[in-house]
Design a protein around this motif. Structure first.
Motif: not given
Length: 742
Positions: A649-652, A701-704, A708-709
């Protein structure tokens, strides 16, 4: 009627058409030859420059690593009042010099003693089982005898007891190291270890060790506090042959000279024997600094470099174009003469037949030559005739020509003024100069062309034009520009990476040095001392990880990473990786969740490298997840593959950077704006290790701000297929030892 016919025949005999064809074809030949030669020269220079920079960087980086070894070795003596031979052997054995640092002859220690301390030193060493004889044996005020040198093979055994301070070249380097407090390289010498008939050039690098772990500030204080030198001897041919392999640099020769004087007496190493009959096409001289000593490197191209060059095409292009030009000139000239003879005979029979044959003989051969595009058209825009080459160029058929195809309809609006200028020039002087423009093909595509034309003899508004397709030339220009942009981007990435490396390597060193200075003050209580040791140990591990990342990347780039393939319990690998990152996650209050499917156990791979893959992904997730976040690990079986998902659940990751996330040396932040540590190598190592196992890795990743996965797919273990899999993977292996980044 006869005066009229005579005037017509004089006009038809004008010989300018063959010469016009000759000029146009020779001009095209010159253009093609120039661009082939320019392209060949540019590619050759780029290949040569890349080889020079790679060689120079490889030598500089390897020797900087060895200097760092000596610097770390001085800490062994700084940490103890007296280091025994057993202590020194254990330290050098831990370094694994032969396997991890090829090219180095060994690491030794020479102690400084006065004439009064000489006998006591010999007696103390004999108690350790070292029978030491200091040589030369003449008396002097101080001695710098070699007492330790590991690994103690037959060459290094010959150096034990030698007083290096008695030889002027070695002494100059030792005095420079002693007075500056830093590493110093000697000039060219013959090592004492050269006990065989063939003797290589050699040199030594010294690092001073001062008494009582002191750090003297002045030259006089350093001379008084000197305990001895930790040093390494190098045989230059063995060192450079290992660093710069002939297979890797087969197109370029290089020679290394001590100092800046390029003389035979200063020659240290030559990669290949000179061939007096061969003159290199490219040569350059550069210098590098080796522990305060300047080396000159002279690079020249080898015959293989020339054979691989495209410059050999230039004569073929030139002479082939000239030959075609002369053939066309001869054909058009003979045809023009034949026309004149035929028209002269027919003109005497009938005026109408003469006009018809004149028109037919003048243009038919040019239009049907089909070598370059040729058209006849009026100055108002209508195309009267065109050969197949022109029709293929613009994508039209003969039926379109009969329907009234116009050259001004083929021309884009922004090039219409060029046609108008050419038409005006033809009306004024009878011909126009060559000019570039574009045509619009039938399918809508635009093509660049080179165009020239002239008025047809005896006509007021009908001209003949020659059209050359410049598409390939323009594509070549675009390719050259793209290569220049890619080279500039590569240089930028290299500069950013070097800035990151210098920062990341300096940061843990600064922390360790700061706490070491506090420990030296001896004013810390036990809690502070424990914290100091914890900080030093943590930063040492960080720096070790950075160095090992660089070494892993180097091995992967050279295809020299060794895998121990067997059936592996993937669940145990994941649990071990989670246990490793759990303390870091707990410090940031990050929860790590795991979800596994039933029945998933075995995969085919190297357990240590598989753990390294999962650890890198988990470490990345924890690093870029804010405090209180969550990291989830999922294990599923899909078809014949095991799928490992690491989500956070980070910055992406931004959509712009996502395609480059697995590239070496790339980070989402630049060297000047980055907010996190690391060299940007972890994900690149993950991708290559996964591919060595026959799997794939992907990032989403869906963005910032959206996390990320990372998804890793690895083949399941199959006892009927593991032999084939191991054979495929073994082609990427070397004898390098396995290691897990921790």
């Amino acid at each position: 009627m006869e005066p009229y016919l005579s005037s017509k025949l004089r006009q038809l005999r004008r010989p300018w058409i063959p010469y016009f064809v000759l000029v146009v074809t020779l001009l095209l030949t010159g253009i093609a030859t120039y661009y082939v030669a320019l392209t060949a020269r540019t590619k050759d220079q780029l290949r040569f420059n890349n080889a020079v920079e790679r060689t120079k960087d490889d030598i500089q980086n390897r020797l900087d690593t060895y200097i760092s070894l000596l610097r770390s070795g001085s800490g062994l003596f700084a940490a103890s009042d007296f280091v025994t031979r057993a202590d020194f052997q254990a330290y050098v054995k831990q370094l694994e010099l032969r396997d991890r640092y090829p090219g180095i002859q060994g690491i030794g220690f020479s102690v400084k003693v006065t004439s009064a301390q000489k006998d006591a030193l010999i007696a103390e060493l004999r108690q350790q089982g070292i029978q030491l004889t200091i040589r030369p044996e003449d008396k002097r005020s101080e001695y710098h005898s070699i007492i330790y040198l590991e690994p103690l093979d037959r060459r290094n055994q010959a150096a034990i007891g030698f007083d290096m301070f008695t030889e002027k070249v070695r002494r100059a380097a030792m005095e420079r190291a002693r007075d500056t407090g830093s590493a110093a390289a000697s000039g060219k010498v013959t090592l004492v270890q050269e006990i065989d008939r063939y003797k290589q050039a050699g040199f030594l690098i010294y690092f001073p060790v001062y008494k009582n772990n002191s750090n003297p500030k002045t030259v006089a204080q350093r001379q008084a506090a000197l305990l001895g030198f930790i040093y390494s001897p190098f045989r230059v041919d063995d060192l450079l042959d290992d660093i710069v392999s002939e297979k890797q640099y087969s197109y370029v020769n290089f020679a290394a000279y001590d100092d800046t004087n390029i003389t035979q007496g200063n020659l240290l190493h030559r990669s290949h024997q000179d061939n007096d009959n061969y003159q290199p096409s490219l040569t350059t001289t550069t210098t590098i600094d080796i522990a305060g000593r300047t080396w000159s490197l002279v690079f020249t191209t080898r015959p293989e470099f020339v054979r691989a060059s495209q410059a050999g095409l230039v004569p073929y292009v030139f002479f082939g174009g000239v030959a075609i030009s002369l053939v066309l000139f001869g054909l058009t000239r003979s045809q023009a003469r034949a026309k004149t003879v035929a028209q002269s005979a027919v003109a005497q029979m009938h005026e109408s037949q003469a006009a018809l044959r004149t028109s037919e003989s003048r243009f038919r051969c040019l239009i049907e030559a089909d070598i370059i595009g040729i058209i006849t058209a009026d100055l108002e825009g209508k195309i009267l005739e065109a050969n197949d080459a022109f029709l293929r160029m613009v994508g039209y058929e003969h039926e379109d020509l009969k329907a009234g195809l116009r050259w001004d309809d083929l021309t884009p609006a922004e090039h219409q003024h060029l046609d108008q200028l050419a038409s005006q020039e033809i009306r004024t002087s009878g011909a126009c100069r060559l000019f570039e423009k574009e045509y619009i093909r039938k399918d809508g595509q635009r093509i660049p062309v080179l165009l020239g034309g002239a008025i047809i003899e005896g006509s007021q508004d009908t001209c003949i034009a020659f059209v050359l397709d410049l598409t390939e030339r323009k594509q070549l220009e675009v390719a050259l520009r793209r290569q220049a942009e890619e080279l500039a981007e590569a240089n930028r990435l290299k500069d950013d990476f070097l800035a990151i490396v210098s920062h990341e390597l300096r940061t843990p060193l600064n922390a360790m040095l700061g706490w070491v200075q506090l420990l030296r003050s001896r004013q810390l209580d036990e809690a502070k001392k424990a914290k100091a040791l914890e900080v030093i140990e943590r930063n040492a591990k960080i720096q070790t990880q950075l160095v090992e990342d660089l070494l892993d990347t180097s091995r992967l780039m050279r295809g020299q990473l060794h895998l121990q393939m067997r059936s592996v319990d993937i669940l145990g690998v994941i649990e071990a990786a989670i246990n490793t990152v759990q303390p870091t996650a707990a410090a940031k209050k990050i929860q790590i969740k795991t979800t596994t499917s039933e029945g998933i156990r075995l995969v085919w791979g190297d357990s240590d490298r598989l753990q390294q893959i999962v650890w890198n992904l988990l470490s990345n997730a924890v690093k870029f997840t804010p405090e209180g976040g969550e990291v989830e690990v999922k294990l599923n079986c899909i078809d014949r593959y095991v799928e490992i998902q690491v989500s956070d659940t980070g910055i992406g990751i931004s959509p712009e950077f996502l395609p480059y996330v697995f590239d070496r040396f790339r980070q989402a932040e630049s060297a000047t704006t980055r907010s996190s540590s690391g060299l940007g190598l972890g994900l690149a190592i993950v991708r290559q290790l996964v591919e060595l196992h026959g799997g794939t890795v992907d990032a989403k990743s869906a963005g910032f701000g959206h996390g990320a996965t990372f998804i890793v797919k690895l083949p399941l273990w199959n006892r009927f297929q593991n032999v084939v899999t191991e054979d495929l993977i073994s082609r990427h292996q070397t004898r390098s030892p396995k290691r897990i980044i921790r």
